[in-house]
Design a protein around this motif. Structure first.
Motif, PDB file in Angstrom:
ATOM      1  N   ILE A 379       0.880  -1.172   0.000  1.00 32.23           N
ATOM      2  CA  ILE A 379       0.000   0.000   0.000  1.00 32.23           C
ATOM      3  C   ILE A 379       0.919   1.224   0.000  1.00 32.23           C
ATOM      4  CG2 ILE A 379      -1.660   1.336   1.364  1.00 32.23           C
ATOM      5  CD1 ILE A 379      -2.709  -1.309   2.506  1.00 32.23           C
ATOM      6  N   TYR A 380       0.682   2.148  -0.933  1.00 34.96           N
ATOM      7  CA  TYR A 380       1.487   3.375  -0.964  1.00 34.96           C
ATOM      8  C   TYR A 380       0.800   4.477  -0.157  1.00 34.96           C
ATOM      9  CZ  TYR A 380       4.673   1.381  -4.307  1.00 34.96           C
ATOM     10  OH  TYR A 380       5.626   0.595  -4.901  1.00 34.96           O
ATOM     11  N   THR A 381       1.626   5.255   0.558  1.00 35.46           N
ATOM     12  CA  THR A 381       1.073   6.248   1.483  1.00 35.46           C
ATOM     13  C   THR A 381       0.841   7.627   0.861  1.00 35.46           C
ATOM     14  OG1 THR A 381       3.311   6.609   2.290  1.00 35.46           O
ATOM     15  CG2 THR A 381       1.928   5.143   3.578  1.00 35.46           C
ATOM     16  N   ARG A 382       1.297   7.846  -0.333  1.00 35.48           N
ATOM     17  CA  ARG A 382       0.978   9.082  -1.080  1.00 35.48           C
ATOM     18  C   ARG A 382       1.361  10.382  -0.356  1.00 35.48           C
ATOM     19  NH1 ARG A 382      -2.929   8.703  -5.134  1.00 35.48           N
ATOM     20  NH2 ARG A 382      -2.270  10.835  -5.487  1.00 35.48           N
ATOM     21  N   ALA A 383       2.468  10.365   0.384  1.00 37.80           N
ATOM     22  CA  ALA A 383       2.901  11.590   1.063  1.00 37.80           C
ATOM     23  C   ALA A 383       3.806  12.453   0.189  1.00 37.80           C
ATOM     24  CB  ALA A 383       3.621  11.243   2.366  1.00 37.80           C
ATOM     25  N   GLY A 384       4.272  11.931  -0.957  1.00 39.29           N
ATOM     26  CA  GLY A 384       5.252  12.668  -1.763  1.00 39.29           C
ATOM     27  C   GLY A 384       6.603  12.647  -1.059  1.00 39.29           C
ATOM     28  N   PRO A 385       7.621  13.298  -1.676  1.00 42.14           N
ATOM     29  CA  PRO A 385       8.955  13.226  -1.060  1.00 42.14           C
ATOM     30  C   PRO A 385       8.993  13.935   0.288  1.00 42.14           C
ATOM     31  CG  PRO A 385       8.993  14.594  -3.045  1.00 42.14           C
ATOM     32  CD  PRO A 385       7.621  14.052  -2.935  1.00 42.14           C
ATOM     33  N   GLU A 386       9.551  13.280   1.270  1.00 39.97           N
ATOM     34  CA  GLU A 386       9.741  13.910   2.583  1.00 39.97           C
ATOM     35  C   GLU A 386      11.248  14.075   2.773  1.00 39.97           C
ATOM     36  OE1 GLU A 386       7.385  13.197   6.532  1.00 39.97           O
ATOM     37  OE2 GLU A 386       9.069  11.804   6.473  1.00 39.97           O
ATOM     38  N   VAL A 389      14.497  15.259   8.024  1.00 40.27           N
ATOM     39  CA  VAL A 389      14.824  13.963   8.641  1.00 40.27           C
ATOM     40  C   VAL A 389      13.684  13.487   9.552  1.00 40.27           C
ATOM     41  CG1 VAL A 389      16.365  12.873  10.335  1.00 40.27           C
ATOM     42  CG2 VAL A 389      17.321  14.092   8.389  1.00 40.27           C
ATOM     43  N   ALA A 390      13.040  14.418  10.240  1.00 43.68           N
ATOM     44  CA  ALA A 390      11.931  14.042  11.120  1.00 43.68           C
ATOM     45  C   ALA A 390      10.710  13.668  10.281  1.00 43.68           C
ATOM     46  CB  ALA A 390      11.598  15.198  12.050  1.00 43.68           C
ATOM     47  N   ALA A 391      10.182  12.484  10.512  1.00 44.46           N
ATOM     48  CA  ALA A 391       8.986  12.054   9.775  1.00 44.46           C
ATOM     49  C   ALA A 391       7.777  12.817  10.292  1.00 44.46           C
ATOM     50  CB  ALA A 391       8.788  10.557   9.949  1.00 44.46           C
ATOM     51  N   THR A 392       7.049  13.484   9.394  1.00 45.68           N
ATOM     52  CA  THR A 392       5.838  14.214   9.799  1.00 45.68           C
ATOM     53  C   THR A 392       4.671  13.781   8.910  1.00 45.68           C
ATOM     54  OG1 THR A 392       6.555  16.069   8.404  1.00 45.68           O
ATOM     55  CG2 THR A 392       7.015  16.222  10.772  1.00 45.68           C
ATOM     56  N   LYS A 393       4.677  14.266   7.651  1.00 44.40           N
ATOM     57  CA  LYS A 393       3.540  13.941   6.775  1.00 44.40           C
ATOM     58  C   LYS A 393       3.503  12.446   6.451  1.00 44.40           C
ATOM     59  CE  LYS A 393       5.912  15.226   2.484  1.00 44.40           C
ATOM     60  NZ  LYS A 393       5.743  15.754   1.139  1.00 44.40           N
ATOM     61  N   THR A 394       4.665  11.791   6.432  1.00 45.84           N
ATOM     62  CA  THR A 394       4.630  10.347   6.137  1.00 45.84           C
ATOM     63  C   THR A 394       3.951   9.592   7.281  1.00 45.84           C
ATOM     64  OG1 THR A 394       6.877  10.112   6.993  1.00 45.84           O
ATOM     65  CG2 THR A 394       6.645  10.298   4.608  1.00 45.84           C
ATOM     66  N   TYR A 395       4.139  10.095   8.529  1.00 42.69           N
ATOM     67  CA  TYR A 395       3.487   9.459   9.687  1.00 42.69           C
ATOM     68  C   TYR A 395       1.970   9.543   9.534  1.00 42.69           C
ATOM     69  CZ  TYR A 395       2.188   8.816  14.656  1.00 42.69           C
ATOM     70  OH  TYR A 395       1.623   8.398  15.839  1.00 42.69           O
ATOM     71  N   LEU A 396       1.477  10.753   9.210  1.00 43.76           N
ATOM     72  CA  LEU A 396       0.024  10.924   9.030  1.00 43.76           C
ATOM     73  C   LEU A 396      -0.487  10.012   7.922  1.00 43.76           C
ATOM     74  CD1 LEU A 396      -2.025  12.684  10.449  1.00 43.76           C
ATOM     75  CD2 LEU A 396       0.215  13.576  10.843  1.00 43.76           C
ATOM     76  N   SER A 397       0.288   9.910   6.839  1.00 41.83           N
ATOM     77  CA  SER A 397      -0.185   9.090   5.718  1.00 41.83           C
ATOM     78  C   SER A 397      -0.170   7.601   6.095  1.00 41.83           C
ATOM     79  CB  SER A 397       0.647   9.359   4.460  1.00 41.83           C
ATOM     80  OG  SER A 397       1.976   8.978   4.682  1.00 41.83           O
ATOM     81  N   GLN A 398       0.793   7.201   6.921  1.00 42.48           N
ATOM     82  CA  GLN A 398       0.806   5.801   7.390  1.00 42.48           C
ATOM     83  C   GLN A 398      -0.437   5.530   8.234  1.00 42.48           C
ATOM     84  OE1 GLN A 398       4.497   5.812   9.591  1.00 42.48           O
ATOM     85  NE2 GLN A 398       5.731   5.244   7.821  1.00 42.48           N
TER      86      GLN A 398
END
Ligand code: AGP
Length: 590
Positions: A379-386, A389-398
């Motif tokens: 499943i792709y999380t569709r956050a675009g490039p992050e 270093v701190a994960a932010t938008k990728t966390y929300l998308s996960q």
């Protein structure tokens, strides 16, 4: 955990290659270097961030139409100029950049030294140019010499190699470290990750382990490790260069937090695909999440959701600890791997073991990354490039993917509808930024912080604390609200900031009591709760949310305020939140 770039153009390559390597600085910023080939190998390199090194030695002032470059996250050898890549052979006819670790480098180095090779660095990488030199002196061309060299290597690598003997090509190879090819009319590119080439092309070929590549100005040849040519598909990337830039924000992290409402919308659009994947699962009676860091915290929320909503036994294992728990896997366990980069070495190793026994699902942000090619379902999380270093938008998308997964497994239409209200609620969080800046100013000199939550919101406490540690260097701990009285309460003293996560719901009353116990010991309370909650009037600071955000969906909203709080404390302390010390975006070592 370094970044590499290789590039062949008709014109001077250095300005393009330095712009490309800047896009990979999130992979390491201990040193930077470039090598080009003319009638000789030209090298410029130094320790420190790209800007610092460039100011000192003008990295773009180097001739040549073919070049390679590197940013380093030190593993073997200190972050000095000597250890910075590229590394050359004794005769200076071969130059190499490398991402990965050569595990048998000590034996190889000893053998090469006995044969008369002189080493200039403490790195594992330096054995590679010396081996290539040796095979070229035996009469092999650059491609064959690189192939013979990698046959000797134990470990992981993404390589780019140039030589004065064949000044029209770059040879690349990959094993367990990411490497992609960019193709265009202007020239061809090699890079560790897509953002490096987005300014030049969106046509990408993903290389697999044990593939070797020969890059020429108008030709790209991909081969297996016996040098048999193989056909590869060209993928068109839909990220544009602006998506990988700061877009007017002072830091990538702030830009990425501001992108969260849109990222949530984009990830929600994956709902039909997630429904389809769910319909393909075999029978399972147990779920296991495997992840690291922030992705581990997302997994913990998955555990609470699945246990409470689906009543399926679930556990969460840190990828680096997986080997101690793997013996209970069976073919009725669904193992879910969560990783934004898709390249985390601990997670890859765990996946390789788990897939032999159990059905595996990966929730990943980076298309074509190693984990997406290893798992049974993706499943792709569709956050675009992050880039921060701190994960932010990728966390929300996960989290959105996990909530959708649970909603589809439960066939819970009401929960799916609730998720569609999240983007607007996320926008409200971002509007609170001014208030968060004031709180950040107040607590920027704190030495310790506590984050307290219960149930679905305990992982938010852990993630809030991790964000603070990571980018402000303040010591922070996340605890389940009921656990403090079993020990950590001894640490509470006058003025210590405690962030209490107190959304409406069944956990409210107990959490409220626990926060009272902490308050009574003199802590400065920063409470996150509903704006109609009259009980939280009398606290030092409060961040108030729409009361529709109950304990079930609060993990999707409250964390945004905590990300902003960490960001602004970091800025107040004059730390660069995008590049925290000792850390890298993609952790490709075990
Ligand atoms: C988060 O802010 C960290 N940078 C880190 O904990 C990260 O989440 C961890 O290294 C896992 O990375 P992954 O999601 O790419 O696997």
């Amino acid at each position: 955990m370094c970044g590499i770039v290789g590039c062949i153009l008709d014109n001077e390559v250095a300005p393009t290659i330095i712009e490309s390597i800047k896009k990979l600085e999130y992979r390491g910023y201990d040193s930077v270097g470039i090598a080009t080939v003319t009638d000789k190998i030209n090298v410029k390199k130094g320790s420190g961030k790209i800007k610092e090194v460039d100011d000192e030695i003008q990295l773009t002032e180097i001739d040549g139409n073919i070049g390679i470059a590197h940013v380093r996250w030190a593993t073997h050898g200190n972050p000095t100029r000597e250890n910075a890549h590229p590394h050359n052979s004794c005769d200076n006819k071969v130059s190499v950049v490398h991402n990965g670790i050569i595990e048998n480098y000590k034996e190889l180095k000893q053998e090469l030294q006995l044969e008369g090779h002189v080493f200039k660095s403490e790195t594992d990488t330096e054995v590679i140019p010396h081996l290539i030199e040796k095979y070229m002196k035996e009469g092999n061309n650059l491609l064959k010499s690189t192939q013979l060299t990698i046959k000797k290597l134990v470990g992981s690598y993404a390589l780019a190699v140039i030589s004065t003997e064949e000044p029209d090509k770059i040879i690349g190879a990959r094993k367990e470290s990411p490497l992609i090819v960019g193709v265009s009319d202007k020239g061809n590119f090699l890079a560790s990750d897509v953002p490096a080439i987005l300014n030049e092309t969106r046509q990408v070929i993903y290389l697999e382990d044990n593939e070797i590549i020969q890059l020429e100005k108008d030709k790209v040849t991909i081969m297996d490790n016996n040098l048999n040519p193989i056909e590869k598909e060209i993928t068109t990337i839909d990220w544009n260069p602006e998506m990988a830039e700061k877009g007017g924000y002072p830091h990538f992290m702030l830009k990425e937090i501001n992108e969260e409402p849109q990222v949530i919308r984009d990830t929600l659009s994956e709902s039909p695909k997630i429904k389809e994947i769910v319909s393909k699962f075999k029978n399972f009676n147990r779920i296991c999440f495997v992840a690291c860091g922030t992705s581990y915290h997302a997994s913990l929320i998955g555990e609470y959701l699945i246990e409470t909503q689906l009543h399926i036994p679930t556990e969460v294992i840190l990828a680096s600890e997986f080997e101690y728990f793997q013996n209970t896997l069976d073919n009725h366990t669904l193992v879910i791997f969560i990783t934004q980069s898709g390249e985390t070495a601990d997670t890859i190793q765990a996946l390789k073991t788990a897939k032999k026994i159990s059905e595996t699902l990966a929730i990943v942000n980076v298309v074509g990354s190693t984990i997406t090619r290893e798992a049974h379902h993706v499943i792709y999380t569709r956050a675009g490039p992050e880039i921060g270093v701190a994960a932010t938008k990728t966390y929300l998308s996960q989290l959105i993917c996990i909530y959708l997964l649970v909603a589809h497994l439960k066939e819970d239409e009401e929960l799916i509808q609730k998720l569609y209200s999240i983007p607007e609620l996320a926008e409200e969080s971002i509007k609170r930024e001014e208030q968060i800046i004031e709180i950040a100013k107040k607590y920027k000199t704190a030495k310790d912080f506590f984050y307290i939550g219960r149930g679905f919101n305990y992982p938010t406490a852990l993630e809030g604390a991790l964000k603070l540690k990571e980018i402000t260097y303040i010591h922070a701990e996340g605890y389940p609200a009921g656990e403090l009285k079993h020990g950590p309460l001894a640490l509470i003293e006058d003025g210590i900031p405690v962030v209490g996560i107190l959304p409406p719901g069944s956990s409210y009353a107990k959490t409220f009591n626990n926060l009272q116990e902490i308050r009574a010991r003199g802590a400065h309370m920063i409470i996150l709760g509903a704006d109609n909650d009259t009980q939280i009037d009398d606290v030092h600071d409060k961040l108030l949310f729409n009361p529709v955000v109950d304990e079930l969906i609060a993990p999707l909203i409250y964390i945004i305020d905590l990300q902003l709080l960490s960001y602004h404390i970091s800025v107040q302390k004059e730390i660069d939140p995008d590049k925290p010390k000792n850390l890298a975006k993609s952790v490709t070592v075990v």
